[in-house]
Design a protein around this motif. Structure first.
Motif, PDB file in Angstrom:
ATOM      1  N   THR A  25      -1.604   3.957  -4.675  1.00 54.27           N
ATOM      2  CA  THR A  25      -2.961   3.296  -4.243  1.00 54.27           C
ATOM      3  C   THR A  25      -3.037   2.560  -3.212  1.00 54.27           C
ATOM      4  O   THR A  25      -1.756   1.914  -2.928  1.00 54.27           O
ATOM      5  CB  THR A  25      -3.574   2.522  -5.424  1.00 54.27           C
ATOM      6  N   ILE A  26      -3.799   1.939  -2.598  1.00 55.55           N
ATOM      7  CA  ILE A  26      -4.141   1.237  -1.373  1.00 55.55           C
ATOM      8  C   ILE A  26      -3.449  -0.176  -2.035  1.00 55.55           C
ATOM      9  O   ILE A  26      -2.654  -0.833  -1.128  1.00 55.55           O
ATOM     10  CB  ILE A  26      -5.368   0.941  -0.534  1.00 55.55           C
ATOM     11  N   GLU A  27      -3.809  -0.574  -3.155  1.00 53.82           N
ATOM     12  CA  GLU A  27      -3.203  -1.993  -3.630  1.00 53.82           C
ATOM     13  C   GLU A  27      -1.688  -1.681  -3.585  1.00 53.82           C
ATOM     14  O   GLU A  27      -0.992  -2.719  -3.193  1.00 53.82           O
ATOM     15  CB  GLU A  27      -3.736  -2.287  -4.820  1.00 53.82           C
ATOM     16  N   LYS A  52       0.216  -1.778  -0.041  1.00 51.81           N
ATOM     17  CA  LYS A  52       0.110  -3.245   0.467  1.00 51.81           C
ATOM     18  C   LYS A  52       1.611  -3.752   0.392  1.00 51.81           C
ATOM     19  O   LYS A  52       1.944  -4.307   1.433  1.00 51.81           O
ATOM     20  CB  LYS A  52      -0.741  -4.192   0.144  1.00 51.81           C
ATOM     21  N   ASN A  53       2.330  -3.373  -0.660  1.00 49.27           N
ATOM     22  CA  ASN A  53       3.633  -4.010  -0.966  1.00 49.27           C
ATOM     23  C   ASN A  53       4.746  -3.291  -0.615  1.00 49.27           C
ATOM     24  O   ASN A  53       5.899  -3.746  -0.588  1.00 49.27           O
ATOM     25  CB  ASN A  53       3.518  -4.812  -2.452  1.00 49.27           C
ATOM     26  N   VAL A  54       4.561  -1.922  -0.768  1.00 47.94           N
ATOM     27  CA  VAL A  54       5.743  -0.860  -0.806  1.00 47.94           C
ATOM     28  C   VAL A  54       5.724  -0.196   0.642  1.00 47.94           C
ATOM     29  O   VAL A  54       6.561   0.776   0.746  1.00 47.94           O
ATOM     30  CB  VAL A  54       5.988  -0.093  -2.175  1.00 47.94           C
ATOM     31  N   SER A  84       3.907  -0.656   3.653  1.00 50.50           N
ATOM     32  CA  SER A  84       3.212  -1.748   4.701  1.00 50.50           C
ATOM     33  C   SER A  84       2.882  -1.106   5.917  1.00 50.50           C
ATOM     34  O   SER A  84       1.828  -1.361   6.376  1.00 50.50           O
ATOM     35  CB  SER A  84       4.144  -2.975   5.023  1.00 50.50           C
ATOM     36  N   ASP A  85       3.612  -0.312   6.694  1.00 56.68           N
ATOM     37  CA  ASP A  85       3.360   0.480   7.831  1.00 56.68           C
ATOM     38  C   ASP A  85       2.028   1.141   7.586  1.00 56.68           C
ATOM     39  O   ASP A  85       1.080   1.225   8.306  1.00 56.68           O
ATOM     40  CB  ASP A  85       4.361   1.403   8.547  1.00 56.68           C
ATOM     41  N   ALA A  86       2.090   2.268   6.516  1.00 57.50           N
ATOM     42  CA  ALA A  86       0.834   2.958   6.287  1.00 57.50           C
ATOM     43  C   ALA A  86      -0.261   2.098   5.918  1.00 57.50           C
ATOM     44  O   ALA A  86      -1.319   2.161   6.389  1.00 57.50           O
ATOM     45  CB  ALA A  86       0.996   3.937   5.080  1.00 57.50           C
ATOM     46  N   TYR A  87      -0.088   1.142   5.128  1.00 56.82           N
ATOM     47  CA  TYR A  87      -1.247   0.095   4.777  1.00 56.82           C
ATOM     48  C   TYR A  87      -1.777  -0.625   6.099  1.00 56.82           C
ATOM     49  O   TYR A  87      -3.048  -0.748   6.219  1.00 56.82           O
ATOM     50  CB  TYR A  87      -0.523  -1.036   3.659  1.00 56.82           C
ATOM     51  N   ASP A  88      -0.902  -0.979   6.857  1.00 61.62           N
ATOM     52  CA  ASP A  88      -1.556  -1.580   8.192  1.00 61.62           C
ATOM     53  C   ASP A  88      -2.350  -0.673   8.903  1.00 61.62           C
ATOM     54  O   ASP A  88      -3.353  -1.055   9.386  1.00 61.62           O
ATOM     55  CB  ASP A  88      -0.508  -2.189   8.995  1.00 61.62           C
ATOM     56  N   ARG A  89      -1.768   0.590   8.985  1.00 60.01           N
ATOM     57  CA  ARG A  89      -2.745   1.764   9.730  1.00 60.01           C
ATOM     58  C   ARG A  89      -4.128   1.739   9.277  1.00 60.01           C
ATOM     59  O   ARG A  89      -5.133   1.929   9.804  1.00 60.01           O
ATOM     60  CB  ARG A  89      -1.845   2.775   9.928  1.00 60.01           C
ATOM     61  N   ILE A  90      -4.077   2.006   7.971  1.00 62.29           N
ATOM     62  CA  ILE A  90      -5.365   2.177   7.155  1.00 62.29           C
ATOM     63  C   ILE A  90      -6.132   0.980   7.114  1.00 62.29           C
ATOM     64  O   ILE A  90      -7.289   1.292   7.431  1.00 62.29           O
ATOM     65  CB  ILE A  90      -4.949   2.251   5.572  1.00 62.29           C
ATOM     66  N   ARG A  91      -5.691  -0.215   7.079  1.00 62.99           N
ATOM     67  CA  ARG A  91      -6.459  -1.299   7.226  1.00 62.99           C
ATOM     68  C   ARG A  91      -6.974  -1.568   8.704  1.00 62.99           C
ATOM     69  O   ARG A  91      -8.193  -2.109   9.297  1.00 62.99           O
ATOM     70  CB  ARG A  91      -5.640  -2.733   7.112  1.00 62.99           C
TER      71      ARG A  91
END
Length: 200
Positions: A90-92, A95-97, A99-106
């Motif tokens: 999940t996106i939540e 964010k913690n595990v 972070s590179d993918a999370y930052d791109r999505i955000r």
């Protein structure tokens, strides 16, 4: 014709550990979110139901299918960009595990493992299939994913990046299709029915 693009409810995280694809189900909270959809969609004269082949989308469709006594047609082209991977976060969690993918999505971009053009082409082909399968008088509920909804919106609105909207669990995005085939966005990310269940 009216298309109701409904993002799936909250799913579990999953990792296969052996390289095989994962297909996580909904959490208990996600099932409760999905159970609100029949009432939320009551104003619409829904005549057709479609779903991504992934379990989290298909399970979200189940309460509506039971209430309306309609079959759900699965459309493989409407799968999310993570279809076939050996893990789902999940996106939540990302964010913690991750972070590179999370930052791109955000930032509005797809993860770097995704071929953006192939994904976009596949999703739009899937949506074309739904439109071609329906009569002009139909309202179709289509249970899909945040990335799928976003690339449809990118195409219709001419947006610069593919993930411009934070599409929430069980949100409803409405697309109108004219008799000539022209499509326009009527609403994006309606969440009143689950607002109290969403994480801020």
């Amino acid at each position: 014709m009216q298309l109701l693009l409904i993002r799936h409810a909250e799913p579990n995280n999953a990792r296969s550990g052996n390289g095989l694809p994962v297909d996580p189900p909904l959490t208990e909270g996600g099932r409760r979110q999905a159970e609100r959809l029949p009432d939320a969609l009551a104003p619409y004269r829904i005549t057709r139901l479609f779903s991504s082949p992934q379990q989290r989308a298909a399970q979200t469709a189940e309460p509506v299918a039971a209430t309306r006594q309609l079959e759900v047609e699965r459309v493989e082209d409407l799968a999310e960009y993570d279809y076939g991977l050996d893990h789902y976060l999940t996106i939540e969690t990302a964010k913690n595990v991750a972070s590179d993918a999370y930052d791109r999505i955000r930032a509005g971009e797809l993860p770097d493992f995704v071929d953006a053009e192939l994904f976009r082409t596949r999703v739009l082909r899937g949506l074309d299939h739904v439109v071609a399968s329906c009569d002009h008088s139909d309202t179709a509920a289509i249970f899909v994913h945040g990335g799928v909804v976003n690339v449809v919106l990118q195409d219709l609105l001419g947006l610069p990046r593919p993930l411009m909207f934070p599409i929430e669990y069980t949100s409803v995005t409405r697309i109108l299709v004219s008799r000539t085939g022209a499509r326009r966005v009527a609403s994006i990310n309606e969440t009143g029915h689950v607002r109290d269940t969403l994480r801020v």
